[in-house]
Design an enzyme around this catalytic site. Structure first.
Site, PDB file in Angstrom:
ATOM      1  N   HIS A   1       0.839  -1.195   0.000  1.00 59.22           N
ATOM      2  CA  HIS A   1       0.000   0.000   0.000  1.00 59.22           C
ATOM      3  C   HIS A   1       0.876   1.248   0.000  1.00 59.22           C
ATOM      4  CE1 HIS A   1       0.773  -1.207   4.164  1.00 59.22           C
ATOM      5  NE2 HIS A   1       0.813   0.074   4.459  1.00 59.22           N
TER       6      HIS A   1
ATOM      7  N   HIS B   1       0.749   5.366   1.172  1.00 59.51           N
ATOM      8  CA  HIS B   1       0.094   6.382   1.992  1.00 59.51           C
ATOM      9  C   HIS B   1       0.108   7.706   1.229  1.00 59.51           C
ATOM     10  CE1 HIS B   1       0.509   4.090   5.865  1.00 59.51           C
ATOM     11  NE2 HIS B   1       1.530   3.565   5.220  1.00 59.51           N
TER      12      HIS B   1
HETATM   13  P1  5GP Z   1       1.950   0.504   7.264  1.00 64.59           P
HETATM   14  O1  5GP Z   1       2.371   0.643   8.692  1.00 64.59           O
HETATM   15  O2  5GP Z   1       1.856  -0.965   6.929  1.00 64.59           O
HETATM   16  O3  5GP Z   1       2.754   1.278   6.298  1.00 64.59           O
HETATM   17  O4  5GP Z   1       0.519   1.136   7.142  1.00 64.59           O
HETATM   18  C1  5GP Z   1      -0.652   0.517   7.554  1.00 64.59           C
HETATM   19  C2  5GP Z   1      -1.679   1.590   7.693  1.00 64.59           C
HETATM   20  O5  5GP Z   1      -2.937   0.972   7.808  1.00 64.59           O
HETATM   21  C3  5GP Z   1      -1.504   2.481   8.939  1.00 64.59           C
HETATM   22  O6  5GP Z   1      -1.417   3.827   8.535  1.00 64.59           O
HETATM   23  C4  5GP Z   1      -2.742   2.192   9.761  1.00 64.59           C
HETATM   24  O7  5GP Z   1      -3.221   3.352  10.391  1.00 64.59           O
HETATM   25  C5  5GP Z   1      -3.718   1.666   8.743  1.00 64.59           C
HETATM   26  N1  5GP Z   1      -4.676   0.705   9.232  1.00 64.59           N
HETATM   27  C6  5GP Z   1      -4.465  -0.316  10.095  1.00 64.59           C
HETATM   28  N2  5GP Z   1      -5.589  -1.038  10.265  1.00 64.59           N
HETATM   29  C7  5GP Z   1      -6.538  -0.448   9.481  1.00 64.59           C
HETATM   30  C8  5GP Z   1      -7.924  -0.740   9.235  1.00 64.59           C
HETATM   31  O8  5GP Z   1      -8.506  -1.679   9.762  1.00 64.59           O
HETATM   32  N3  5GP Z   1      -8.569   0.094   8.366  1.00 64.59           N
HETATM   33  C9  5GP Z   1      -7.947   1.148   7.758  1.00 64.59           C
HETATM   34  N4  5GP Z   1      -8.693   1.886   6.943  1.00 64.59           N
HETATM   35  N5  5GP Z   1      -6.658   1.445   7.975  1.00 64.59           N
HETATM   36  C10 5GP Z   1      -5.956   0.658   8.828  1.00 64.59           C
END
Ligand code: 5GP
Length: 145
Positions: free
Chosen positions: A107, A109
């Site tokens: 993903h 951001h």
């Molecule tokens: P990462 O840390 O893997 O780069 O980003 C994961 C993102 O997913 C984080 O910004 C976190 O806030 C978001 N996130 C985690 N769980 C959920 C969820 O259940 N729904 C949504 N919409 N975002 C989530």
């Protein structure tokens, strides 16, 4: 979680894609799905994920997925800018726990930034109000070109 490992089809973003977990959707096309981050680091923090992928991170992604995915990221980022008029837009992506990754479906951001407003905590801030997220998603969706 390290950089290496098997894709877990039970990860939260896979569940969102399958409609098994809720989300506030912004946009989707054949290739990408965009939705509001539920623990936003700023107002309008949006996530863009590939729909047809079992890549845990960017390094694993199939080259033919990368092109349409990045076009989707740009399209949504432009809509975030048009809708929310930020002073800047941060686009970030993490590979492996050591880099900050917490969800293991690739993903990106999209995080709008305003002068003087500090960045919220990554994946650890408070949960956003669903109605506020819906309003932001509608504003952003209206600007998808
Ligand atoms: P990462 O840390 O893997 O780069 O980003 C994961 C993102 O997913 C984080 O910004 C976190 O806030 C978001 N996130 C985690 N769980 C959920 C969820 O259940 N729904 C949504 N919409 N975002 C989530």
């Amino acid at each position: 979680m390290s950089l290496d490992g098997a894709y877990d089809p039970a990860n939260i973003f896979a569940k969102i894609l399958r409609g098994e977990a809720p989300c506030v959707r912004v946009f989707e096309d054949e290739h990408v799905f965009a939705f509001m981050d539920v623990f936003p680091q700023s107002k309008g923090h949006t996530l863009v994920i590939p729909k047809h992928s079992t890549a845990r991170n960017f390094l694993e992604e199939e080259p033919q997925v990368v092109g349409p995915l990045m076009l989707g990221v740009q399209r949504v980022a432009r809509a975030v800018r048009a809708a929310l008029k930020p002073d800047g837009v941060m686009i970030s992506q993490f590979n492996g726990a050591a880099s900050g990754q917490t969800v293991y479906h690739l993903h990106f951001h999209i995080i709008p930034r305003w002068d003087g407003v500090p960045l919220g905590r990554h994946a650890g801030g408070g949960m956003a109000d669903k109605e506020e997220l819906k309003a932001l998603a509608a504003e952003i969706a209206a600007k998808i070109a």
